[in-house]
Write an enzyme that holds these catalytic residues in place. Structure first.
Site, short mmCIF file in Angstrom:
data_model
loop_
_atom_site.label_atom_id
_atom_site.label_comp_id
_atom_site.label_asym_id
_atom_site.label_seq_id
_atom_site.Cartn_x
_atom_site.Cartn_y
_atom_site.Cartn_z
N CYS C 146 16.32 27.01 19.00
CA CYS C 146 15.07 27.77 19.09
C CYS C 146 13.84 26.87 19.21
O CYS C 146 12.99 27.07 20.07
CB CYS C 146 14.92 28.71 17.89
SG CYS C 146 15.08 27.90 16.29
N HIS C 225 8.87 29.77 13.24
CA HIS C 225 8.43 28.38 13.15
C HIS C 225 7.04 28.29 13.79
O HIS C 225 6.69 29.10 14.64
CB HIS C 225 9.34 27.45 13.94
CG HIS C 225 10.79 27.58 13.63
ND1 HIS C 225 11.31 27.39 12.39
CD2 HIS C 225 11.87 27.86 14.43
CE1 HIS C 225 12.63 27.54 12.42
NE2 HIS C 225 12.99 27.83 13.65
#
Lengths: 341, 341, 341, 341
Positions: C146, C225
């Site tokens: 990711c 994130h």
């Protein structure tokens, strides 16, 4: 002996009061405040570290507040200004400016202000490692904020030894302190959308030649900011030289992640296990394993205990303003009394 | 003087070691462990509170581990058993049982075990306030867990004074301690699906007559459990009587939310401001404003500092097992040395 | 039509299964797993998005597990390999390698692996924006993780348009996903002590010429994130050009902090308010206000929804491996069916 | 068809608007607000679920605000009052009262208020399960808050079937919603020092005969309150009867912790996997394993999705106020359109 009053007994104020009390060459004349906080009540209580310290009210309304809340108030701060030499002003932004204008300037009392104050409150911004000399003889000095202090300490030794061409620091800030439970976020990361962030210029206030740029986010932790730093050096160095530079800086602490100190929580526990007052860590903490040198670039990650890192610099600022000691001696004296190794 | 070894220098062990060291009538002979943790390294370091304490290895493999990790090891615990009187065993469940069988029983060494140990490790479960007398002369005693300790302390005085018909306590447990950053949850509430939870029977281990039922959840905090308690009393009382009962219990601390201590974070800050070692609070903390009496029901909310609340009871357990002092004297001695008011 | 099986129905697997199901040019033949998770049970339930999808067991033991847990199992995955064309393998590291050796290679079945797989599981690492062409005709492809996906998407357009001399990205990673409540930290920031971190080389696996360095920390959030990025450009550009580049990248979403979307929590809420499935955001989200150009340096902050960002790239990987469409067409097709604008 | 306007398009308002829009027997005439929030912008955007809904300004200043912020405003709410039948008022406390006095009463428009409104804003407090009939024909109704709704739903069926002698519920409340990242606590448990808490009397507003007492704390989570409940029953029952009662209650959902749904995070993930809009759970969720019957006491733990649980009751309130359907039919109609099983 320099007589010191601390105005505003919050997160910074209560810590500076205790640090001043521990010094041999200055006297904690008293503290001043306007209303109850848990902190004020605790530190003045029978078992508190400031038990017996004189409490003054910063103004008449504050006196009434405090008395109503059960505090014994010696009198008004303004009536003591003839007796004292310097106020460490830890009051909220705005109040500090009014204090300067109404209390300190008219009464020839020097003052040390904090990182949250407006930039023009004092010509000299201060970090003991970066620019101690500039505060000599000054009447008003502003100690820079916690993030800026940690960057000034680390950057000053790196710049002095190896020369900094340019630097980037990315800051991961705590959301609020341990008792500030009204502050969030609970589960969110908040970018500072002002890019670059103000922290770069803040460092430049004490190191004007430094080319430094910063970005920042805020996260749900209560103990410690963390900075990820990348520096372009003027010369190529070895990793050992970088480690040595930080080891020689008296207010930088090298932390060995591999020995079980691999997070801010575990460093917090280290401070608890050392039985440091309040589990404070006034040093900037650089994780040794993160120090990396490659192709003239130096990188590292450090943590900043936001509540206590500026405390020793406040003490040093007083010595500089009254021309009491040179930089190295003042730092050594402060560190010794505060048990900073 | 009773010679004490602490086996397992983790969260509880390091604290009990320091508490024992502070007592006048017992000697901290040494600590024993098998491998590095941040805590062990810090407390034994030059600035650590256990600097100079003899470190033994709990077994040969542990000796090699510790030496490899840079610790100086005096020798094996098993070679010291002739010299010592009691081990406070704070090792993980399973290890404690093996220790009992292989080390303590064959060598006639007494031992104090912790709340996590299996129930049959010792006949007597122990809380100083609730059943000090039962530990007199015993060889093996298990100090109950943190949640159970807080309930025993509060329930014992309430039951003694007013009679408890039945009680319900709902527990909001912390997810992990400050350095345990591998533990969650980050953003979730986790019900203990075993209803009623095991905490009720745990309290009954020290107060067999008490009718108490508990439910529990786990939440994302690191400092302090919180209990919501409802008690059906045998007689009707006033709120003042309830407050007085808690005030008279030497290890219950009344906390005034209205004075700025209205959350676990703010109570944590109170302990920091008192400069308690590690910011610990070995007392159960009852918020005064939450004490409520209505129609023969007494309700309150208290907090439990999970890391330190059982520490004084460990010290008292030793005195009881060696028949050194009566309950009141032991509690007073321990409290005085630990600065519990 | 290409027949697809998803092996391992966890965070990534369940999402890829639904994305494949929505495409017109491929068929979701079934899913395979070995045991109950909440996710598997829910998506297959009567109201679940994969209700009616064939469930296979990845092995005999898994079959027994699943049946015991009340699932209806069509049969073993190994017995279907003649019928299917490709497996998207979302199993844990180690299992994927065994699957490759024992199932896919012997049966001439292609496979797409995930970011957690070992690097040598497939020669081609894949990000649709950065290197779609390299996966054409391949038997085995690994979609990057990711964090790497978000960096590849943003860096590829910046590099293509303006040329990247060098780049630094500092990553603030979430501690665990919403249902992963066993994961911490609760209140700690954890530095990745490996400096530079592995994310730089991971991006270089799809953009080998890119000079990129990364540092990382982990924080207590569950959704997203955040990356702070600094790029030295080969040419000087205007801020508008930078904004335009991101606007033209079909899987980058520009987010206006000033319109009320100034944190990961508020972007999460945006996805909820759009009623996106699972509140997913498969796009990399760049905060518009953070895009800054100065002296040939481009800076920005973006967020990465760790659970869903790689899903469209998995679909594109299949098209590339079977030479079904060119890059632009595949991206457009996937986006349309997944409602990515 | 009843014409409905939603005033205040925040957490509750946007959800009620969408729920009303889905019903066959009422018309979403429009929504009204005064200024930008991320939620308003998103739901009205091209991909948003309320795209095309008429937006009115609640007042002239609001109109200017909204237009400045780029919204198209149809006009003022006050100019539409002749056309509409009922306003679901989800504005902040104080505003709702002014609206009632200035807009709804003078124009003979009915209104539904929310749990945060003052108690005297409407004589009838409302929960569909507990007292649907009381709202029949009323002009003003206040739907009770999220915590109260969950308690009313569970208590009403328990009381009806088995008789409640007395009940205690201990509430563990979330600190803030997903987008409310200004709210804490980050790492603290905050007791509601008012004991008993207001939630008991709130339930009694819809179930006046019920003897219920509540205590509460606030913790750092963003999705879901959790209640620990103990009920003294009038008759002894079996666990199966208790389970059956909850199964028969159409807005209570039994959750099997043992199937992988053993925390609020995992239940949140269940809603995500079901692809519920916004991952909402309008049902009260009772963990099946926590249902315990012993000696005439029934205990359980349930969770409350604070953002959505009151939404179906708002829809039902409208039907009751216009005498459109009986209780069972209305609940069934609302549930069907909202996909509540």
């Amino acid at each position: 002996m320099v007589k010191v009053v601390i105005a505003g007994c919050g997160t910074i104020g209560k810590r500076v009061a205790e640090a001043v009390k521990k010094q041999d060459d200055m006297e904690l004349y008293g503290i001043a405040d306007v209303s109850q906080t848990g902190g004020l009540r605790t530190v003045l209580s029978e078992d508190g570290p400031l038990h017996g310290t004189h409490l003054y009210a910063s103004n008449q309304e504050g006196k009434e507040n405090l008395e109503e809340q059960g505090f014994y108030v010696e009198g008004l701060l303004e009536d003591q200004l003839d007796e004292i030499d310097v106020v460490v002003d830890c009051t909220p932004p705005g109040v500090d400016e009014a204090n300067k204008e109404n209390l300190y300037e008219p009464n020839d009392v020097k003052a040390v202000f904090q990182g949250g104050a407006s930039d023009d409150i004092a010509e000299v911004k201060f970090n003991a490692d970066a620019n101690y000399e500039e505060a000599r003889g000054e009447d008003f000095v502003k100690v820079v904020s916690c993030n800026t202090t940690s960057l000034s300490r680390t950057m000053s030794v790196v710049d002095e030894r190896f020369g900094v061409e340019s630097a980037t620091a990315n800051l991961v800030r705590r959301g609020g302190d341990i008792p500030q439970d009204g502050r969030g976020p609970i589960n969110s990361t908040i970018p500072v959308t002002e890019v670059p962030s103000h922290h770069g210029p803040d460092v430049q206030a004490v190191m004007p030649e430094l080319d430094i740029t910063t970005l920042a986010v805020k996260v749900p932790v209560t103990f410690g900011h963390v900075h990820m730093v990348t520096v372009d050096l003027e010369e190529d160095i070895s990793e050992e030289e970088a480690v040595q530079a930080f080891e020689d800086q008296p207010r930088v602490r090298l932390i060995n992640a591999g020995e079980g100190y691999d997070s801010t929580g575990k460093v917090h526990e280290m401070m608890r296990d050392l039985e440091r007052p309040r589990s404070d860590m006034p040093e900037a903490g650089v994780w040794r394993e993160t120090i990396d040198v490659e192709d003239g670039k130096l990188r590292w990650i450090h943590m900043v205990h936001q509540e206590s890192i500026v405390v020793p610099d406040n003490v040093d600022a007083i010595r500089a303003m009254f021309d009491m000691e040179d930089k190295e001696t003042s730092i050594e004296m402060t560190n010794e009394k505060m048990h900073i190794e």
